[in-house]
Design a protein around this motif. Structure first.
Motif, PDB file in Angstrom:
ATOM      1  N   MET A 113       2.419 -48.241 -54.650  1.00 21.40           N
ATOM      2  CA  MET A 113       2.044 -47.292 -53.594  1.00 21.40           C
ATOM      3  C   MET A 113       1.003 -46.330 -54.133  1.00 21.40           C
ATOM      4  O   MET A 113       1.220 -45.701 -55.171  1.00 21.40           O
ATOM      5  N   ILE A 114      -0.118 -46.219 -53.423  1.00 23.48           N
ATOM      6  CA  ILE A 114      -1.205 -45.338 -53.840  1.00 23.48           C
ATOM      7  C   ILE A 114      -1.723 -44.566 -52.642  1.00 23.48           C
ATOM      8  O   ILE A 114      -1.440 -44.916 -51.495  1.00 23.48           O
ATOM      9  N   GLU A 115      -2.500 -43.505 -52.939  1.00 24.21           N
ATOM     10  CA  GLU A 115      -3.081 -42.691 -51.872  1.00 24.21           C
ATOM     11  C   GLU A 115      -4.606 -42.654 -51.919  1.00 24.21           C
ATOM     12  O   GLU A 115      -5.241 -42.078 -51.054  1.00 24.21           O
ATOM     13  N   LYS A 116      -5.184 -43.257 -52.966  1.00 24.41           N
ATOM     14  CA  LYS A 116      -6.635 -43.313 -53.114  1.00 24.41           C
ATOM     15  C   LYS A 116      -6.966 -44.484 -54.026  1.00 24.41           C
ATOM     16  O   LYS A 116      -6.070 -45.115 -54.590  1.00 24.41           O
ATOM     17  N   ALA A 117      -8.258 -44.758 -54.169  1.00 18.13           N
ATOM     18  CA  ALA A 117      -8.680 -45.877 -55.018  1.00 18.13           C
ATOM     19  C   ALA A 117      -8.193 -45.690 -56.446  1.00 18.13           C
ATOM     20  O   ALA A 117      -8.184 -44.578 -56.975  1.00 18.13           O
ATOM     21  N   ARG A 172     -11.810 -48.796 -47.717  1.00 18.84           N
ATOM     22  CA  ARG A 172     -12.691 -48.968 -48.876  1.00 18.84           C
ATOM     23  C   ARG A 172     -11.901 -48.792 -50.173  1.00 18.84           C
ATOM     24  O   ARG A 172     -12.066 -49.561 -51.121  1.00 18.84           O
ATOM     25  N   ALA A 173     -11.037 -47.790 -50.233  1.00 19.59           N
ATOM     26  CA  ALA A 173     -10.243 -47.531 -51.433  1.00 19.59           C
ATOM     27  C   ALA A 173      -9.311 -48.703 -51.732  1.00 19.59           C
ATOM     28  O   ALA A 173      -9.126 -49.082 -52.893  1.00 19.59           O
ATOM     29  N   LEU A 174      -8.739 -49.285 -50.704  1.00 12.47           N
ATOM     30  CA  LEU A 174      -7.848 -50.425 -50.893  1.00 12.47           C
ATOM     31  C   LEU A 174      -8.620 -51.615 -51.452  1.00 12.47           C
ATOM     32  O   LEU A 174      -8.178 -52.260 -52.411  1.00 12.47           O
ATOM     33  N   GLU A 175      -9.777 -51.907 -50.892  1.00 12.80           N
ATOM     34  CA  GLU A 175     -10.574 -53.038 -51.366  1.00 12.80           C
ATOM     35  C   GLU A 175     -11.017 -52.839 -52.813  1.00 12.80           C
ATOM     36  O   GLU A 175     -10.955 -53.775 -53.626  1.00 12.80           O
ATOM     37  N   VAL A 176     -11.451 -51.630 -53.155  1.00 11.29           N
ATOM     38  CA  VAL A 176     -11.845 -51.326 -54.537  1.00 11.29           C
ATOM     39  C   VAL A 176     -10.661 -51.540 -55.476  1.00 11.29           C
ATOM     40  O   VAL A 176     -10.794 -52.137 -56.554  1.00 11.29           O
ATOM     41  N   SER A 177      -9.491 -51.071 -55.081  1.00 10.26           N
ATOM     42  CA  SER A 177      -8.297 -51.187 -55.919  1.00 10.26           C
ATOM     43  C   SER A 177      -7.874 -52.639 -56.113  1.00 10.26           C
ATOM     44  O   SER A 177      -7.549 -53.060 -57.234  1.00 10.26           O
ATOM     45  N   LEU A 205      -1.447 -48.631 -49.459  1.00  9.87           N
ATOM     46  CA  LEU A 205      -2.251 -47.430 -49.573  1.00  9.87           C
ATOM     47  C   LEU A 205      -2.151 -46.625 -48.287  1.00  9.87           C
ATOM     48  O   LEU A 205      -2.402 -47.150 -47.205  1.00  9.87           O
ATOM     49  N   GLN A 206      -1.735 -45.382 -48.418  1.00  9.78           N
ATOM     50  CA  GLN A 206      -1.785 -44.452 -47.293  1.00  9.78           C
ATOM     51  C   GLN A 206      -2.751 -43.349 -47.692  1.00  9.78           C
ATOM     52  O   GLN A 206      -2.505 -42.634 -48.672  1.00  9.78           O
TER      53      GLN A 206
END
Length: 157
Positions: free
Chosen positions: A7-11, A78-83, A35-36
């Motif tokens: 679980m993440i909130e940013k890249a 975008r952050a999800l794709e980068v991660s 990601l939220q």
């Protein structure tokens, strides 16, 4: 193969990717990322208090600039794709989804769906929520039925 729900909130930063992909040594890991975006999970006052607690007064002043609503979702995509790309580049399997609301319900569903071995919650510090045990990790420990590891992001994304 070890299965982790992350679980993440940013890249994820490169330091975050290295940290989570090496937690289990040489064992292959499959990550299911949820990601939220930060603008969706906490109100501005709590975020500003966290910034002040960290001594980041400039950030507290800029909390009004944190994307919310549709803008947060676009930033989140975008952050999800980068991660996901970074995790795959590091040799891990990775898939994920963006959350709009009810992160703990989605987390429980994902843990059950993929038969996860663990949950990793990787966020910036949220001192107010953590003090009152209202942060994701504290709440997840009572809900998901697998070990929950709370990690702080290594640097600003």
């Amino acid at each position: 193969m070890f299965t982790s729900v992350l679980m993440i909130e940013k890249a994820l930063t490169s330091a975050d990717v290295e940290f989570v992909t090496t937690l289990h040594g040489d064992e292959q890991v499959s990550f299911h990322v949820l990601l939220q975006p930060r603008g969706e999970q906490a109100d501005r006052l709590l975020r500003a208090i966290d910034d002040i607690a960290l001594g980041e007064l400039d950030e507290a002043v800029r909390e009004g600039e944190t994307p919310e609503g549709e803008e947060a979702l676009t930033t989140g995509e975008r952050a999800l794709e980068v991660s996901l790309t970074a995790l795959r580049t590091a040799g891990a399997e990775a898939e994920g989804r963006l959350l709009e609301d009810h992160p703990l319900d989605a987390l429980k569903g994902m843990v059950d769906e993929v038969e996860a071995d663990e949950v990793i919650v990787l966020t910036d510090p949220h001192y107010v929520e953590e003090f009152f045990h209202r942060d994701w990790a504290s709440r997840a420990r009572h809900k998901v039925g697998v070990p929950v590891l709370k990690l702080f992001s290594h640097s600003k994304a």
